[in-house]
Design a protein around this motif. Structure first.
Motif, PDB file in Angstrom:
ATOM      1  N   LEU A  55     -10.345 -10.331  -3.269  1.00  8.93           N
ATOM      2  CA  LEU A  55      -9.059  -9.987  -3.523  1.00  8.93           C
ATOM      3  C   LEU A  55      -8.927  -8.432  -3.291  1.00  8.93           C
ATOM      4  O   LEU A  55      -7.817  -7.879  -2.891  1.00  8.93           O
ATOM      5  CB  LEU A  55      -8.826 -10.259  -4.896  1.00  8.93           C
ATOM      6  N   HIS A  56     -10.230  -7.467  -3.491  1.00  3.99           N
ATOM      7  CA  HIS A  56     -10.114  -6.227  -3.386  1.00  3.99           C
ATOM      8  C   HIS A  56      -9.737  -5.780  -1.931  1.00  3.99           C
ATOM      9  O   HIS A  56      -9.244  -4.919  -1.605  1.00  3.99           O
ATOM     10  CB  HIS A  56     -11.437  -5.457  -3.780  1.00  3.99           C
ATOM     11  N   ARG A  57     -10.551  -6.417  -1.002  1.00  3.78           N
ATOM     12  CA  ARG A  57     -10.462  -6.280   0.506  1.00  3.78           C
ATOM     13  C   ARG A  57      -9.043  -6.489   0.896  1.00  3.78           C
ATOM     14  O   ARG A  57      -8.166  -5.949   1.704  1.00  3.78           O
ATOM     15  CB  ARG A  57     -11.369  -7.027   1.249  1.00  3.78           C
ATOM     16  N   PHE A  58      -8.387  -7.918   0.244  1.00  6.79           N
ATOM     17  CA  PHE A  58      -7.202  -8.294   0.630  1.00  6.79           C
ATOM     18  C   PHE A  58      -5.962  -7.401   0.354  1.00  6.79           C
ATOM     19  O   PHE A  58      -5.168  -6.825   0.986  1.00  6.79           O
ATOM     20  CB  PHE A  58      -6.927  -9.514   0.213  1.00  6.79           C
ATOM     21  N   LEU A  59      -6.408  -6.719  -1.010  1.00  9.86           N
ATOM     22  CA  LEU A  59      -5.354  -5.540  -1.392  1.00  9.86           C
ATOM     23  C   LEU A  59      -5.341  -4.503  -0.636  1.00  9.86           C
ATOM     24  O   LEU A  59      -4.494  -3.756  -0.447  1.00  9.86           O
ATOM     25  CB  LEU A  59      -5.702  -5.223  -2.968  1.00  9.86           C
ATOM     26  N   ILE A  60      -6.760  -4.111  -0.195  1.00  8.39           N
ATOM     27  CA  ILE A  60      -6.909  -2.817   0.747  1.00  8.39           C
ATOM     28  C   ILE A  60      -5.934  -3.058   1.961  1.00  8.39           C
ATOM     29  O   ILE A  60      -5.326  -2.253   2.445  1.00  8.39           O
ATOM     30  CB  ILE A  60      -8.166  -2.811   1.065  1.00  8.39           C
ATOM     31  N   SER A  61      -6.294  -4.384   2.509  1.00  4.14           N
ATOM     32  CA  SER A  61      -5.390  -4.504   3.712  1.00  4.14           C
ATOM     33  C   SER A  61      -3.894  -4.423   3.660  1.00  4.14           C
ATOM     34  O   SER A  61      -3.134  -3.891   4.417  1.00  4.14           O
ATOM     35  CB  SER A  61      -5.669  -5.914   4.428  1.00  4.14           C
ATOM     36  N   ILE A  62      -3.498  -5.122   2.541  1.00  3.92           N
ATOM     37  CA  ILE A  62      -1.976  -5.164   2.404  1.00  3.92           C
ATOM     38  C   ILE A  62      -1.412  -3.639   1.997  1.00  3.92           C
ATOM     39  O   ILE A  62      -0.665  -3.309   2.728  1.00  3.92           O
ATOM     40  CB  ILE A  62      -1.549  -5.932   0.814  1.00  3.92           C
ATOM     41  N   LEU A  63      -2.161  -2.936   1.267  1.00  2.00           N
ATOM     42  CA  LEU A  63      -1.726  -1.395   1.152  1.00  2.00           C
ATOM     43  C   LEU A  63      -1.729  -0.765   2.265  1.00  2.00           C
ATOM     44  O   LEU A  63      -0.812   0.254   2.591  1.00  2.00           O
ATOM     45  CB  LEU A  63      -2.495  -0.950  -0.132  1.00  2.00           C
ATOM     46  N   THR A  64      -2.716  -0.676   3.153  1.00  2.00           N
ATOM     47  CA  THR A  64      -2.989  -0.055   4.432  1.00  2.00           C
ATOM     48  C   THR A  64      -1.974  -0.610   5.238  1.00  2.00           C
ATOM     49  O   THR A  64      -1.145   0.290   6.073  1.00  2.00           O
ATOM     50  CB  THR A  64      -4.334  -0.508   5.106  1.00  2.00           C
ATOM     51  N   ARG A  65      -1.445  -1.938   5.528  1.00  2.00           N
ATOM     52  CA  ARG A  65      -0.618  -2.478   6.391  1.00  2.00           C
ATOM     53  C   ARG A  65       0.835  -1.870   5.750  1.00  2.00           C
ATOM     54  O   ARG A  65       1.556  -1.623   6.792  1.00  2.00           O
ATOM     55  CB  ARG A  65      -0.459  -3.844   6.190  1.00  2.00           C
ATOM     56  N   GLU A  69       0.582   5.377   0.254  1.00  2.00           N
ATOM     57  CA  GLU A  69      -0.027   6.730   0.130  1.00  2.00           C
ATOM     58  C   GLU A  69      -1.233   6.495  -0.230  1.00  2.00           C
ATOM     59  O   GLU A  69      -1.619   5.704  -1.369  1.00  2.00           O
ATOM     60  CB  GLU A  69       0.767   7.662  -0.657  1.00  2.00           C
ATOM     61  N   ALA A  70      -2.416   7.263   0.235  1.00  2.00           N
ATOM     62  CA  ALA A  70      -3.759   7.226   0.094  1.00  2.00           C
ATOM     63  C   ALA A  70      -4.216   7.386  -1.536  1.00  2.00           C
ATOM     64  O   ALA A  70      -4.812   6.846  -1.999  1.00  2.00           O
ATOM     65  CB  ALA A  70      -4.372   7.832   0.955  1.00  2.00           C
ATOM     66  N   LEU A 132       0.052  10.816  -9.822  1.00  2.00           N
ATOM     67  CA  LEU A 132       0.837   9.834  -9.110  1.00  2.00           C
ATOM     68  C   LEU A 132       2.387   9.736  -9.260  1.00  2.00           C
ATOM     69  O   LEU A 132       2.943   9.576  -8.243  1.00  2.00           O
ATOM     70  CB  LEU A 132       0.128   8.374  -9.314  1.00  2.00           C
ATOM     71  N   LEU A 133       2.851  10.027 -10.412  1.00  2.00           N
ATOM     72  CA  LEU A 133       4.355   9.946 -10.405  1.00  2.00           C
ATOM     73  C   LEU A 133       5.076  11.159  -9.960  1.00  2.00           C
ATOM     74  O   LEU A 133       6.011  11.108  -9.267  1.00  2.00           O
ATOM     75  CB  LEU A 133       4.480   9.761 -11.908  1.00  2.00           C
ATOM     76  N   LEU A 134       4.275  12.221 -10.270  1.00  3.52           N
ATOM     77  CA  LEU A 134       5.036  13.627 -10.097  1.00  3.52           C
ATOM     78  C   LEU A 134       4.587  14.075  -8.726  1.00  3.52           C
ATOM     79  O   LEU A 134       5.360  15.185  -8.078  1.00  3.52           O
ATOM     80  CB  LEU A 134       4.566  14.822 -11.203  1.00  3.52           C
ATOM     81  N   LYS A 135       3.483  13.611  -8.130  1.00  3.12           N
ATOM     82  CA  LYS A 135       2.857  14.059  -6.895  1.00  3.12           C
ATOM     83  C   LYS A 135       2.776  15.588  -6.704  1.00  3.12           C
ATOM     84  O   LYS A 135       3.269  16.058  -5.869  1.00  3.12           O
ATOM     85  CB  LYS A 135       3.674  13.418  -5.681  1.00  3.12           C
ATOM     86  N   PRO A 136       1.992  16.329  -7.376  1.00  5.67           N
ATOM     87  CA  PRO A 136       1.815  17.765  -7.102  1.00  5.67           C
ATOM     88  C   PRO A 136       0.825  18.010  -5.965  1.00  5.67           C
ATOM     89  O   PRO A 136       1.172  19.011  -5.265  1.00  5.67           O
ATOM     90  CB  PRO A 136       1.210  18.427  -8.266  1.00  5.67           C
ATOM     91  N   TYR A 137       0.355  16.900  -5.741  1.00  2.00           N
ATOM     92  CA  TYR A 137      -0.696  17.021  -4.260  1.00  2.00           C
ATOM     93  C   TYR A 137      -0.927  15.532  -4.132  1.00  2.00           C
ATOM     94  O   TYR A 137      -0.698  14.735  -4.865  1.00  2.00           O
ATOM     95  CB  TYR A 137      -2.178  17.722  -4.603  1.00  2.00           C
ATOM     96  N   LYS A 138      -1.536  15.449  -2.820  1.00  2.22           N
ATOM     97  CA  LYS A 138      -1.726  13.978  -2.453  1.00  2.22           C
ATOM     98  C   LYS A 138      -3.208  14.108  -1.604  1.00  2.22           C
ATOM     99  O   LYS A 138      -3.537  15.107  -1.250  1.00  2.22           O
ATOM    100  CB  LYS A 138      -0.808  13.304  -1.548  1.00  2.22           C
ATOM    101  N   VAL A 139      -3.732  13.005  -1.056  1.00  4.99           N
ATOM    102  CA  VAL A 139      -4.949  12.926  -0.502  1.00  4.99           C
ATOM    103  C   VAL A 139      -4.797  13.627   0.854  1.00  4.99           C
ATOM    104  O   VAL A 139      -3.335  13.554   1.690  1.00  4.99           O
ATOM    105  CB  VAL A 139      -5.386  11.366  -0.193  1.00  4.99           C
ATOM    106  N   GLU A 154      -9.925  12.019  -2.878  1.00  7.65           N
ATOM    107  CA  GLU A 154      -9.617  10.761  -3.413  1.00  7.65           C
ATOM    108  C   GLU A 154      -8.995  11.088  -4.896  1.00  7.65           C
ATOM    109  O   GLU A 154      -9.227  12.305  -5.214  1.00  7.65           O
ATOM    110  CB  GLU A 154     -10.937   9.760  -3.836  1.00  7.65           C
ATOM    111  N   ILE A 155      -7.934  10.282  -5.278  1.00  9.35           N
ATOM    112  CA  ILE A 155      -7.441  10.553  -6.489  1.00  9.35           C
ATOM    113  C   ILE A 155      -7.665   9.462  -7.254  1.00  9.35           C
ATOM    114  O   ILE A 155      -7.162   8.078  -7.172  1.00  9.35           O
ATOM    115  CB  ILE A 155      -5.938  10.853  -6.404  1.00  9.35           C
ATOM    116  N   GLN A 156      -8.928   9.193  -8.229  1.00  3.17           N
ATOM    117  CA  GLN A 156      -9.232   7.929  -9.002  1.00  3.17           C
ATOM    118  C   GLN A 156      -8.627   7.924 -10.285  1.00  3.17           C
ATOM    119  O   GLN A 156      -7.823   8.923 -10.702  1.00  3.17           O
ATOM    120  CB  GLN A 156     -10.672   8.110  -8.947  1.00  3.17           C
TER     121      GLN A 156
END
Length: 306
Positions: A55-65, A69-70, A132-139, A154-156
């Motif tokens: 599921l983790h790999r599948f979710l990665i593929s969906i988000l990448t496709r 935003e990283a 993540l909501l306000l996005k003062p910076y991104k990857v 990374e933003i964990q």
């Protein structure tokens, strides 16, 4: 009236009253039942871990496709993985015969105590959500904060990982980032590069200006004319900031005339432009009759007649 649930003392007393052969049979059947449940629990755990990985790999593929935003991708993946493992652990505990409702109640009570003890960790989680909501910076952005500077990798859930220019990894809690000051050098598409150049008294300022502007005009990285500012144009459509290079006399210092050079370039070109033109000014301006003075002091001695 329904029968009351026997207490532990009643069960022990009942076991003592049983004949030895019945007691052994009951113990063997209990051990076999526990062994079967344990085997099922182990199988469920490994099967669940396999499913979670898939599921983790599948979710990665969906988000990448979907080109999510990283920074949001890493946050969602880590959060979903934690929730799935929590569900798996509760399921395994239920298979082993432990009452899950009691376990969840104990977990909730422990969660309150742990939450009070780890208030800083919860603050970091809330900070990650705000980021993540306000996005003062991104990857991929280059930021300066809390005495550190580097590119966001990374933003964990609880912290942000940045990589410095000398390839050190800095882990910064999200709580402080969400409430502190952040200098984001990548937020805007353009940055202004400034140089202060000292030339000798007696040199022609107009000649120096013409030589510098000619050098800047020959470089494709330098903005040559008016450029639309995407952020400002959304607010005031008539604003078109002048980003063409300028050279002006800044100061008449003790040993030199200070001229300031300002030019605009894409944010990703800032440092290469700054260092390249430092070297070009040093190498090319003297060949055009512009001299760099050394600090000097004029001493005038006057004699006194006896």
């Amino acid at each position: 009236m329904p029968d009351s649930v026997p207490s532990a003392k009643d069960e022990i007393a009942m076991l003592k009253s049983l004949p030895l052969d019945e007691l052994l049979d009951k113990m063997v059947s209990g051990m076999v039942s526990f062994a079967i449940n344990l085997a099922i629990a182990v199988l469920v755990f490994y099967a669940g871990r396999f499913i979670i990985t898939r599921l983790h790999r599948f979710l990665i593929s969906i988000l990448t496709r979907r080109k999510v935003e990283a920074s949001l991708t890493t946050f969602v993946l880590s959060l979903v993985k934690m929730l799935l493992y929590f569900i798996l652990i509760v399921t395994v505990i239920g298979i082993l015969g432990i009452e899950t409702s009691s376990f969840i109640a104990i977990f909730a009570s422990a969660g309150v105590a742990i939450g009070m003890a780890l208030s800083g960790t919860l603050q970091n989680f809330a900070g990650g959500v705000l980021i993540l909501l306000l996005k003062p910076y991104k990857v991929g952005d280059y930021i300066e904060t809390q005495g550190y500077a580097g590119t966001v990798r990374e933003i964990q859930i609880f912290h942000t990982i940045i990589s410095t220019a000398d390839n050190r990894i800095i882990i910064i809690p999200n709580g402080g980032l969400s409430t502190g000051t952040i200098n984001n050098a990548s937020k805007e598409p353009y940055r202004r590069v400034d140089w202060d150049i000292s030339i000798a008294y007696g040199d022609n300022v107009d000649a120096a200006r013409a030589a510098i502007l000619e050098m800047l005009a020959a470089d494709s990285r330098i903005v040559k004319q008016y450029t639309d500012d995407e952020h400002i144009s959304k607010v005031i459509s008539t604003v078109r900031p002048d980003r063409s290079p300028v050279v002006f006399l800044k100061e008449l210092a003790d040993s030199a005339v200070i001229i300031t050079v300002r030019a605009w370039t894409r944010s990703e070109n800032y440092w290469s432009v700054f260092f390249d033109f430092n070297e070009r000014f040093y190498n090319e301006l003297p060949a055009r009759g512009i001299n760099f003075p050394f600090p000097q002091l004029d001493v005038h001695i006057t004699g006194q007649n006896d």
